[in-house]
Design a protein around this motif. Structure first.
Motif, PDB file in Angstrom:
ATOM      1  N   GLU A 148       0.911  -1.507   0.177  1.00 23.47           N
ATOM      2  CA  GLU A 148       0.247  -0.139  -0.163  1.00 23.47           C
ATOM      3  C   GLU A 148       0.595   1.489   0.310  1.00 23.47           C
ATOM      4  OE1 GLU A 148      -3.722   1.958   2.313  1.00 23.47           O
ATOM      5  OE2 GLU A 148      -2.595   0.502   3.950  1.00 23.47           O
ATOM      6  N   TYR A 158       4.831   1.439  -9.382  1.00 22.59           N
ATOM      7  CA  TYR A 158       3.789   0.987  -9.717  1.00 22.59           C
ATOM      8  C   TYR A 158       2.942   1.614 -11.171  1.00 22.59           C
ATOM      9  CZ  TYR A 158       3.871   5.725  -8.720  1.00 22.59           C
ATOM     10  OH  TYR A 158       4.499   7.729  -8.980  1.00 22.59           O
ATOM     11  N   THR A 205      -2.828  10.308  -8.062  1.00 14.83           N
ATOM     12  CA  THR A 205      -2.987   9.707  -7.049  1.00 14.83           C
ATOM     13  C   THR A 205      -2.706  10.046  -5.617  1.00 14.83           C
ATOM     14  OG1 THR A 205      -3.037   7.816  -8.423  1.00 14.83           O
ATOM     15  CG2 THR A 205      -3.564   7.017  -6.455  1.00 14.83           C
ATOM     16  N   LYS A 250      -4.769   5.833  -1.078  1.00 17.75           N
ATOM     17  CA  LYS A 250      -5.511   5.036  -2.632  1.00 17.75           C
ATOM     18  C   LYS A 250      -5.071   4.210  -3.855  1.00 17.75           C
ATOM     19  CE  LYS A 250      -8.122   8.867  -1.082  1.00 17.75           C
ATOM     20  NZ  LYS A 250      -9.707   8.212  -1.034  1.00 17.75           N
ATOM     21  N   THR A 251      -3.552   3.880  -3.379  1.00 15.38           N
ATOM     22  CA  THR A 251      -3.070   2.520  -4.273  1.00 15.38           C
ATOM     23  C   THR A 251      -2.935   1.120  -3.385  1.00 15.38           C
ATOM     24  OG1 THR A 251      -2.364   4.737  -5.729  1.00 15.38           O
ATOM     25  CG2 THR A 251      -1.791   2.708  -6.280  1.00 15.38           C
TER      26      THR A 251
END
Length: 715
Positions: free
Chosen positions: A261, A302, A270, A274-275
């Protein structure tokens, strides 16, 4: 000219043509070999330059990563320091002591005035330290609760707020879980979470202790807890001042279940938290960083871009700092330079080859022919030696490598290549750190340097993770190789996988330990007066042996011998062991003889250490006045000297139903009085050091508790 002469001349010409053709082929082969060697050296040079460039980038990125890591760590410490300023305030401690006794809270109608002071103090500190935020809800004069997102509060042991600054959020959800998991008497930092406003927030807690009391869980009155939104303070700390790389990015990541995370905002826009990406995503830099804090590698980010990545792990929070730069940006200049060098060197090699061809073509001297012949012979000799070495070493089950004095691979067998999962050309001249990683590589490079400095062979037992299957245990023998005219000094390293042998030894030790425990339990059941005595002797003997820094085998020997010292009582009739009256001389002799009986009973057992000798010498005295052999001083096994002192110590300090255990200090004084008489004084000194400096008093405090099954003493 006769026809026969013409035939002879023609034959000679034909032979000369054949010789010239042979020389042409030999020279052509030599040129091909020279070209291959030249291009190989160019390739090795460019690879070495790439490795050097990566090391340079690792150093540069480490500076940035360490700088950002230090700033964030200081920020975390700073939050706790702000709260400690409140917790250590003597007025706060005094007021909380009074409020704790009265059981008052800010919501009471008759709340004491001290609560007003505490609320003002929390408000001031919250404003100064940034524990403030917007309060949501309608601004109307009605009985409507308005919810805040940040603030400071004093929370009682029952989890209720005693007093808080304006805007402190309700104690529920993440905050409530954080307080519930907080260890009493200690400070703590919660993990990052999204608050009711959808912003990243954290909670910090510090205990408040009673005034002028020892700081412990028992004296804790309350907890100072601070909650704040951390985005505006924490995230700017990730930016490196003066950084020029366009694709550089510093991130905070953590493992959340089976995903990695991202806690911080991403460069693609982002938001924080949130990812999440799966931990098993191939080559994912975030997953690698979580699993390898302190490492450096080439991975993918990512967005799937190949990046140079470096990581640092935090101790106060379950985060990992990941600093990355796109490989295309970081290595673009060096790749362009190396490609240019390869082209230039290739042209130089071609020009040199062209010159050699011209020299061969126009040169007809004997010296040129002899030089070509020698070159051919040397090439064949080198090829033969190389093939022979590969033939011999590739069939070996052990890893065999040769490293130079700087830790670069100069030779390796097929086993080494298989475990490293590399091609022969890729591994040559690589530093050991590039193959095994920085930690293991640094350790082995140190061994290489130590072996060359001492100029003598050395052996090391260590763990390495080569290939698949996790870490394995290896015994590596390092042999120094002296420098030669054509070869620099180096070290031959032969590594043997001894994992199965180590596991077998551990299995044997576990089986032996279980056997000893079983035998001890049998003795304890037959002799209730000495129940637990031998086990305690084993514990004390082991601690003393470790304090004296004996090797592992001797440490285990003292423990086993201590546990088995009463085994011989199996041969003593149970009515003698449990007799209520005075023992006769013959019965006393049987009890004393039981120690030697213990030795004889284990004589044929294949212990790793001198267990039999230890038990047989347990009644010997250091000055030679004991028995049965009258040994003295160093003639007595050190394990026997340790077990004898441990036996006497346990006998004095162990409690019985008819008497209390002797004080530890008094028992040690008695042993010291017998130092170098009955006992080895150095053993007694080691025992005293275990008691005073190694926690022996706490570990053996149960010796003074009388066992429930003890019987009254003999009449």
């Amino acid at each position: 000219m006769s026809s026969s002469d013409a035939a002879v001349k023609a034959a000679g010409a034909d032979q000369g043509g054949k010789s010239a053709a042979v020389r042409m082929l030999a020279t052509g082969a030599a040129l091909v070999v020279a070209a291959a060697v030249g291009f190989y050296l160019v390739f090795q040079f460019t690879e070495a330059e790439r490795e050097r460039e990566l090391r340079d980038w690792q150093s540069r990125m480490a500076i940035v990563a360490d700088s950002r890591f230090a700033d964030i760590d200081r920020w975390l410490d700073g939050q706790l320091e702000d709260l400690r300023g409140v917790a250590d305030n003597q007025s706060v401690q005094l007021y909380m002591t009074l409020l704790h006794e009265e059981g008052a809270s800010a919501g009471d109608e008759d709340a004491p005035a001290e609560l007003g002071y505490l609320q003002n103090l929390l408000t001031v500190v919250a404003d100064r330290a940034g524990f403030t935020g917007e309060i949501s809800g309608p601004e109307v004069n009605a009985n409507v609760n308005r919810v805040g997102v940040a603030g400071l509060a004093l929370v009682a042991d029952d989890g209720l707020i005693v007093v808080s600054s304006p805007g402190f959020p309700p104690i529920q959800g993440k905050i409530q879980s954080f307080l519930a998991e907080l260890e009493p008497g200690s400070a703590g930092i919660s993990d990052m979470y999204l608050n009711a406003s959808g912003n990243p927030a954290m909670a910090f807690a510090v205990p408040v202790f009673a005034l002028q009391a020892e700081e412990s869980a028992a004296t804790q009155l309350a907890t100072v807890i601070g909650v704040k939104e951390v985005g505006d303070e924490l995230f700017p700390l990730l930016e490196q001042p003066g950084a020029t790389e366009e694709t550089s990015e510093t991130l905070l990541v953590r493992q959340s279940g089976q995903t990695a995370e991202y806690l911080t905002p991403l460069a693609d826009g982002t938001g924080p938290l949130k990812t999440k990406l799966a931990m098993d995503t191939a080559g994912l830099a975030a997953a690698w960083a979580i699993q390898t804090p302190g490492g450096f590698a080439i991975r993918t980010d990512y967005d799937g871009n190949e990046v140079l990545a470096i990581s640092r792990g935090f101790e106060q929070v379950p985060w990992t700092l990941l600093y990355k730069v796109d490989r295309s940006e970081a290595l673009a200049e060096s790749e362009e330079r190396l490609n240019t060098l390869m082209i230039v060197f290739g042209l130089i090699i071609l020009l040199v080859l062209g010159g050699m061809v011209a020299l061969w073509y126009y040169g007809t001297s004997k010296r040129a022919n002899e030089a070509a012949t020698r070159f051919e012979q040397l090439a064949k000799r080198f090829q033969g030696q190389r093939n022979f070495m590969h033939l011999v070493t590739d069939s070996q089950p052990n890893v065999i490598v040769i490293m130079d004095e700087h830790g670069h691979f100069r030779w390796f067998n097929q086993k080494a290549l298989n475990l490293a999962r590399m091609e022969r050309g890729d591994m040559f001249d690589k530093h050991v750190s590039a193959v095994l990683g920085p930690v293991e590589g640094k350790r082995i490079a140190g061994w290489v340097k130590e072996t060359l400095d001492k100029d003598e062979a050395q052996s090391f037992t260590h763990e390495m993770e080569l290939g698949e299957g996790g870490p394995r245990v290896y015994r590596s023998d390092l042999i120094p190789l002296p420098a030669r005219e054509d070869f620099p000094p180096g070290v031959l390293m032969v590594s043997q996988d001894i994992t199965d042998s180590v596991k077998e030894r551990e299995r044997r030790e576990n089986a032996m330990r279980q056997l000893v425990e079983t035998l001890v339990s049998v003795v304890d059941q037959r002799d209730p007066y000495s129940a637990h005595h031998s086990a305690r002797v084993g514990r004390v003997a082991r601690a003393v042996a470790e304090e004296m820094e004996l090797d592992r085998t001797l440490v285990e020997t003292t423990n086993i011998a201590g546990n088995l010292m009463n085994l011989g009582k199996i041969a003593v009739p149970s009515e003698v062991l449990t007799k209520q009256g005075q023992l006769t001389d013959e019965e006393m002799r049987m009890i004393q003889q039981s120690v030697l009986t213990s030795a004889e009973m284990v004589r044929r057992i294949d212990f790793d250490g001198p267990v039999y000798e230890t038990l047989a010498q347990l009644q010997e005295n250091y000055d030679g006045s004991g028995g049965p052999q009258g040994l003295k001083g160093e003639q007595i096994e050190v394990t026997a000297r340790i077990a004898a002192a441990a036996n006497a110590f346990v006998g004095m300090v162990s409690a019985r139903a008819w008497r209390s255990g002797m004080d530890f200090d008094k028992a040690v004084d008695i042993l010291l009085q017998e130092g170098n008489k009955k006992f080895d004084r150095s053993v007694v000194v080691a025992l005293a050091n275990v008691l005073d400096n190694r926690g022996g008093r706490d570990k053996w405090a149960d010796f003074g508790e009388p066992p429930e099954d003890d019987q009254p003493p003999p009449a």
